[in-house]
Design an enzyme around this catalytic site. Structure first.
Site, PDB file in Angstrom:
ATOM      1  N   HIS A  40      59.330 108.224  66.196  1.00 43.03           N
ATOM      2  CA  HIS A  40      59.841 108.337  67.567  1.00 43.03           C
ATOM      3  C   HIS A  40      60.807 107.206  67.878  1.00 43.03           C
ATOM      4  O   HIS A  40      60.436 106.039  67.875  1.00 43.03           O
ATOM      5  CB  HIS A  40      58.651 108.298  68.522  1.00 43.03           C
ATOM      6  CG  HIS A  40      58.979 108.509  69.956  1.00 43.03           C
ATOM      7  ND1 HIS A  40      58.501 107.691  70.950  1.00 43.03           N
ATOM      8  CD2 HIS A  40      59.719 109.459  70.565  1.00 43.03           C
ATOM      9  CE1 HIS A  40      58.920 108.125  72.123  1.00 43.03           C
ATOM     10  NE2 HIS A  40      59.664 109.200  71.913  1.00 43.03           N
ATOM     11  N   HIS A  82      67.586 105.781  74.996  1.00 42.97           N
ATOM     12  CA  HIS A  82      66.636 106.656  75.684  1.00 42.97           C
ATOM     13  C   HIS A  82      66.881 106.743  77.176  1.00 42.97           C
ATOM     14  O   HIS A  82      66.970 107.829  77.748  1.00 42.97           O
ATOM     15  CB  HIS A  82      65.196 106.186  75.446  1.00 42.97           C
ATOM     16  CG  HIS A  82      64.193 107.012  76.193  1.00 42.97           C
ATOM     17  ND1 HIS A  82      63.796 106.728  77.482  1.00 42.97           N
ATOM     18  CD2 HIS A  82      63.528 108.147  75.849  1.00 42.97           C
ATOM     19  CE1 HIS A  82      62.930 107.637  77.891  1.00 42.97           C
ATOM     20  NE2 HIS A  82      62.760 108.511  76.918  1.00 42.97           N
TER      21      HIS A  82
END
Length: 293
Positions: A40, A82
Site C-alpha cells: 500500500h 495520496h
C-alpha cells in the site's frame, strides 16, 4: 486510500446495467493459493508513502505488487501523492508558508519537486521527493513489479483518466504484457473507473467500495474488481462478488484494504479474497503463507 464512505453511483449509471446477467457461482478461496499481497503506497510502514524509496523497500521485501495514488499539479503534471494537500507528507508549510491550504492543484510540478517528502517519516528519509507518475512507473518497471494505480479525487482533475492512460502508454505500460498481467487502475469514483474502461477496454479496472450485492452486475459492466475496506467484508459478500462475471469474461475479483496484522490477514484470506492491500506486506505475506502472483 482512506476508510471512508463512498458516494453511490448515479441512478443513470446503474439503471443502464442492473439487468446484466451474472455468471454461475464461483467458489472463491479454495485454499490452494494465497491472496496476492499488494504494498500500500509502496511498503509504507517502512519508508515514506508513495515515494520511490517505498517502491524500493517493497522490492527489497520481495513484494511483486505496489499500490499508488495519482493527483495533478497546477501545470498539468501527474504526481504520486495520496492527499489532495501537500501538508501532511511534505515540508510545504516551511517552503511556501503563504500558500495555505497547500493543495496539490495549486502548485506547479517544479514547486512540488522542491519539497522534502521524507523527513516527516524519519530523519533517514530526508530529501525524498514526490515522484511524478513517469518516475514512479519507471522505478516499478526497474524492479519488474506490478502496479495497482489509484486515480485520486478525479472530480478535482477533469480528464485525468485520459491523461493517466497517456502516461502509461508513453512508458510502455499499455502493451499486451503489462495489461494482461501487471496493471490494474482503480478509483473510489465509479464514473472514473467506467471512463478508464471506455477509453481503454483492455485495461483491468477496480472499484474501491462495497456496492450492494444487487448492484454488482452494474459495476461488472466496467470493473474487473470490487475492492472494499476489510471491515465491510464477509465470506458471503466475497462469494457474491465472485459469482458475477466482469467485463473480461472472468469472475470479479476482490482486493481488500488496508490489513496490517497477521490475524486479520488470515481471516480475510479465509473469506476467499484475491488480494490484500497492506502497509506491512511482509507481515501479511507471512500470515497467508506467501504472496500470490
Amino acid at each position: 486510500m482512506h476508510a471512508r464512505a463512498v458516494a453511490a453511483t448515479t441512478t443513470a449509471l446503474l439503471g443502464a446495467c442492473l439487468l446484466a446477467p451474472s455468471s454461475p457461482a464461483h467458489a472463491a478461496g479454495d485454499g490452494t493459493r494465497p491472496p496476492t499481497v499488494i504494498a500500500h503506497r509502496g511498503a509504507s510502514a517502512y519508508a515514506p508513502e508513495n515515494t520511490l524509496a517505498a517502491v524500493d523497500k517493497a522490492a527489497e521485501l520481495g513484494i511483486r505488487w505496489v499500490e499508488n495514488d495519482v493527483q495533478r499539479t497546477k501545470d498539468g503534471e501527474l504526481v504520486v501523492l495520496h492527499d489532495d494537500s501537500l501538508r501532511r507528507t511534505t515540508d510545504v508549510e516551511e517552503v511556501f508558508p503563504d500558500r495555505a491550504p497547500w493543495k496539490v492543484k495549486d502548485f506547479t510540478a517544479a514547486e512540488i519537486a522542491r519539497l522534502d517528502a521524507g523527513s516527516w517519516f524519519g530523519p533517514a528519509w530526508a530529501g525524498a521527493r514526490v515522484p511524478t507518475l513517469e518516475q514512479y512507473v519507471r522505478r516499478v518497471e526497474r524492479h519488474h513489479q506490478k502496479l495497482l494505480l489509484e486515480i485520486k479525487n478525479p472530480a478535482l482533475y477533469p480528464g485525468i483518466e485520459r491523461q493517466t492512460l497517456k502516461v502509461l502508454a508513453n512508458e510502455g505500460w499499455l502493451d499486451r504484457r503489462h495489461v494482461a498481467h501487471r496493471l490494474v487502475v482503480q478509483s473510489f469514483s465509479a464514473d472514473s473507473v467506467r471512463t478508464v474502461h471506455e477509453l481503454k477496454p483492455a485495461v483491468k479496472t477496480g472499484f474501491l467500495g462495497t456496492p450492494p450485492v444487487a448492484e454488482l452486475p452494474a459495476y461488472a459492466a466496467f470493473s474487473d474488481q470490487i475492492n472494499p475496506s476489510h471491515g465491510s467484508l464477509s465470506t458471503g459478500y466475497v462469494s457474491a462478488v465472485r459469482a458475477v462475471t466482469g467485463p473480461h469474461g472472468k469472475p470479479l475479483e476482490v482486493f481488500t484494504w488496508t490489513v496490517d496484522d497477521a490475524e486479520r490477514a488470515r481471516q480475510v484470506a479465509g473469506y476467499g479474497v484475491d488480494g490484500i492491500i497492506t502497509n506491512k506486506p511482509d507481515v501479511v505475506r507471512g500470515a497467508v503463507r506467501g504472496a500470490g502472483e
